[in-house]
Design a protein around this motif. Structure first.
Motif, short mmCIF file in Angstrom:
data_model
loop_
_atom_site.label_atom_id
_atom_site.label_comp_id
_atom_site.label_asym_id
_atom_site.label_seq_id
_atom_site.Cartn_x
_atom_site.Cartn_y
_atom_site.Cartn_z
N ILE A 2 0.83 -1.20 0.00
CA ILE A 2 0.00 0.00 0.00
C ILE A 2 0.87 1.25 0.00
CG2 ILE A 2 -1.67 1.33 1.32
CD1 ILE A 2 -2.83 -1.27 2.35
N LYS A 3 1.92 1.21 0.78
CA LYS A 3 2.76 2.39 0.90
C LYS A 3 3.31 2.81 -0.45
CE LYS A 3 6.83 4.26 3.16
NZ LYS A 3 7.95 4.00 4.07
N GLN A 4 3.79 1.87 -1.26
CA GLN A 4 4.38 2.22 -2.55
C GLN A 4 3.34 2.81 -3.50
OE1 GLN A 4 7.78 2.16 -3.02
NE2 GLN A 4 7.14 3.45 -4.73
N VAL A 5 2.12 2.30 -3.47
CA VAL A 5 1.06 2.85 -4.32
C VAL A 5 0.77 4.28 -3.89
CG1 VAL A 5 -1.37 2.65 -5.01
CG2 VAL A 5 0.03 0.59 -4.77
N ASN A 6 0.73 4.53 -2.59
CA ASN A 6 0.49 5.89 -2.09
C ASN A 6 1.60 6.84 -2.55
OD1 ASN A 6 -1.93 5.46 -0.65
ND2 ASN A 6 -0.78 4.50 0.99
N VAL A 7 2.83 6.38 -2.49
CA VAL A 7 3.96 7.21 -2.91
C VAL A 7 3.93 7.43 -4.42
CG1 VAL A 7 6.48 7.28 -3.11
CG2 VAL A 7 5.42 6.56 -0.96
N ASP A 8 3.73 6.35 -5.18
CA ASP A 8 3.74 6.44 -6.65
C ASP A 8 2.68 7.40 -7.18
OD1 ASP A 8 5.80 4.61 -6.67
OD2 ASP A 8 4.56 2.93 -7.35
N TYR A 9 1.53 7.44 -6.54
CA TYR A 9 0.42 8.28 -7.02
C TYR A 9 0.22 9.54 -6.19
CZ TYR A 9 -0.78 4.51 -10.19
OH TYR A 9 -0.75 3.57 -11.19
N ASP A 10 1.12 9.78 -5.25
CA ASP A 10 1.05 10.97 -4.39
C ASP A 10 -0.33 11.10 -3.75
OD1 ASP A 10 1.99 13.23 -3.10
OD2 ASP A 10 1.48 14.57 -4.76
N LEU A 11 -0.80 10.01 -3.14
CA LEU A 11 -2.13 9.97 -2.55
C LEU A 11 -2.11 10.48 -1.12
CD1 LEU A 11 -3.20 6.45 -3.84
CD2 LEU A 11 -3.82 8.69 -4.78
N ASN A 12 -3.25 10.97 -0.68
CA ASN A 12 -3.40 11.48 0.67
C ASN A 12 -4.26 10.49 1.46
OD1 ASN A 12 -3.54 13.00 2.96
ND2 ASN A 12 -4.80 14.62 2.09
N LEU A 13 -3.62 9.51 2.07
CA LEU A 13 -4.32 8.52 2.88
C LEU A 13 -4.64 9.15 4.24
CD1 LEU A 13 -5.28 5.59 3.31
CD2 LEU A 13 -2.96 5.05 4.07
N LEU A 14 -5.93 9.28 4.53
CA LEU A 14 -6.36 9.94 5.76
C LEU A 14 -6.42 9.00 6.94
CD1 LEU A 14 -9.30 12.15 4.45
CD2 LEU A 14 -6.96 12.85 4.97
N THR B 91 -6.55 2.74 -7.83
CA THR B 91 -7.51 1.83 -7.19
C THR B 91 -7.26 0.41 -7.67
OG1 THR B 91 -9.18 3.57 -7.00
CG2 THR B 91 -9.95 1.30 -6.87
N GLN B 92 -7.08 0.23 -8.97
CA GLN B 92 -6.83 -1.11 -9.51
C GLN B 92 -5.50 -1.67 -8.98
OE1 GLN B 92 -7.37 -1.16 -13.79
NE2 GLN B 92 -9.28 -0.01 -13.56
N GLU B 93 -4.53 -0.81 -8.81
CA GLU B 93 -3.26 -1.26 -8.27
C GLU B 93 -3.41 -1.71 -6.81
OE1 GLU B 93 1.30 0.29 -8.35
OE2 GLU B 93 -0.06 0.96 -9.93
N ARG C 137 -5.10 -5.05 -6.91
CA ARG C 137 -4.12 -6.06 -7.31
C ARG C 137 -3.21 -6.45 -6.15
NH1 ARG C 137 -4.07 -3.94 -12.15
NH2 ARG C 137 -2.63 -2.27 -11.65
N GLU C 138 -2.77 -5.47 -5.38
CA GLU C 138 -1.90 -5.75 -4.23
C GLU C 138 -2.62 -6.62 -3.21
OE1 GLU C 138 1.34 -5.09 -3.65
OE2 GLU C 138 1.47 -4.28 -5.67
N ALA C 139 -3.89 -6.32 -2.95
CA ALA C 139 -4.67 -7.15 -2.01
C ALA C 139 -4.80 -8.57 -2.53
CB ALA C 139 -6.04 -6.53 -1.78
N GLN C 140 -5.08 -8.71 -3.83
CA GLN C 140 -5.27 -10.03 -4.42
C GLN C 140 -3.97 -10.83 -4.43
OE1 GLN C 140 -6.95 -8.78 -8.14
NE2 GLN C 140 -9.04 -8.81 -7.34
N LEU C 141 -2.85 -10.17 -4.65
CA LEU C 141 -1.56 -10.87 -4.64
C LEU C 141 -1.26 -11.47 -3.27
CD1 LEU C 141 0.69 -8.45 -6.72
CD2 LEU C 141 0.00 -10.78 -7.34
N ARG C 142 -1.84 -10.88 -2.24
CA ARG C 142 -1.62 -11.35 -0.87
C ARG C 142 -2.75 -12.26 -0.38
NH1 ARG C 142 1.04 -7.14 -2.08
NH2 ARG C 142 2.91 -6.45 -1.02
N ARG D 2 -16.50 3.71 -9.40
CA ARG D 2 -16.41 2.64 -10.38
C ARG D 2 -15.01 2.69 -11.00
NH1 ARG D 2 -15.02 -0.44 -14.15
NH2 ARG D 2 -16.54 -1.40 -15.48
N TRP D 3 -14.00 2.39 -10.19
CA TRP D 3 -12.62 2.46 -10.65
C TRP D 3 -11.96 1.09 -10.70
CZ3 TRP D 3 -11.27 7.09 -7.01
CH2 TRP D 3 -11.82 8.26 -7.53
N TRP D 4 -12.68 0.03 -10.40
CA TRP D 4 -12.11 -1.31 -10.52
C TRP D 4 -12.14 -1.73 -11.98
CZ3 TRP D 4 -16.88 -0.25 -8.33
CH2 TRP D 4 -17.99 -0.67 -9.05
N SER D 5 -11.34 -2.73 -12.33
CA SER D 5 -11.40 -3.23 -13.71
C SER D 5 -12.51 -4.27 -13.79
CB SER D 5 -10.06 -3.86 -14.11
OG SER D 5 -9.88 -5.09 -13.45
#
Length: 133
Positions: A1-13, A69-71, A74-79, A89-92
């Motif tokens: 999760i951390k890498q996705v947040n960094v890659d997309y510059d997300l603001n996780l509250l 969101t899809q990433e 994917r991360e959740a599914q990989l685990r 509606r951002w899932w594939s």
């Protein structure tokens, strides 16, 4: 999760963890299939999407968060995890049809049976139905 947040510059509250006990009655498992087999923990992520990449996106009508969101899905599914429908509606289509915790087709069979006039309908449900039919 951390890498996705960094890659997309997300603001996780906030991150909330919820305990989901095993459902003992089989007939109860359709609407909560994510807990049908065993006790689980749900992790709920809350993002502030009004400010993305340092920009104030006051009007989010055209904002599309499907890539990150899809990433995350994917991360959740990989685990070995699943996901429960995000608010947008951002899932594939592949993710919702094959990897979601909820049995969408079964849900709509019940909905059509008990709500044949679609009194309880929303844009979200219309999009979900379109994706799965």
């Amino acid at each position: 999760i951390k890498q996705v947040n960094v890659d997309y510059d997300l603001n996780l509250l906030n991150v909330t963890m919820r305990f989901i006990p095993k459902i003992e009655r089989v007939d109860d498992s359709l609407l909560t299939p994510y807990s049908a087999k065993h006790d689980q923990v749900a992790i709920v992520l809350y993002y502030n999407i009004s400010e993305i990449n340092g920009k104030n996106n006051g009007d989010l009508v055209d904002y599309n968060g499907s890539a990150w969101t899809q990433e995350l899905i994917r991360e959740a599914q990989l685990r070995g995890g699943t996901f429960y429908l995000p608010y947008h509606r951002w899932w594939s289509e592949d993710q919702i049809q094959t990897k979601s915790a909820i049995e969408i087709k079964e849900y709509f069979k019940l909905k059509d049976q008990y709500d044949s006039k679609n009194m309880f309908e929303s844009d979200f449900l219309k999009e979900l139905r379109k994706t799965n039919h």
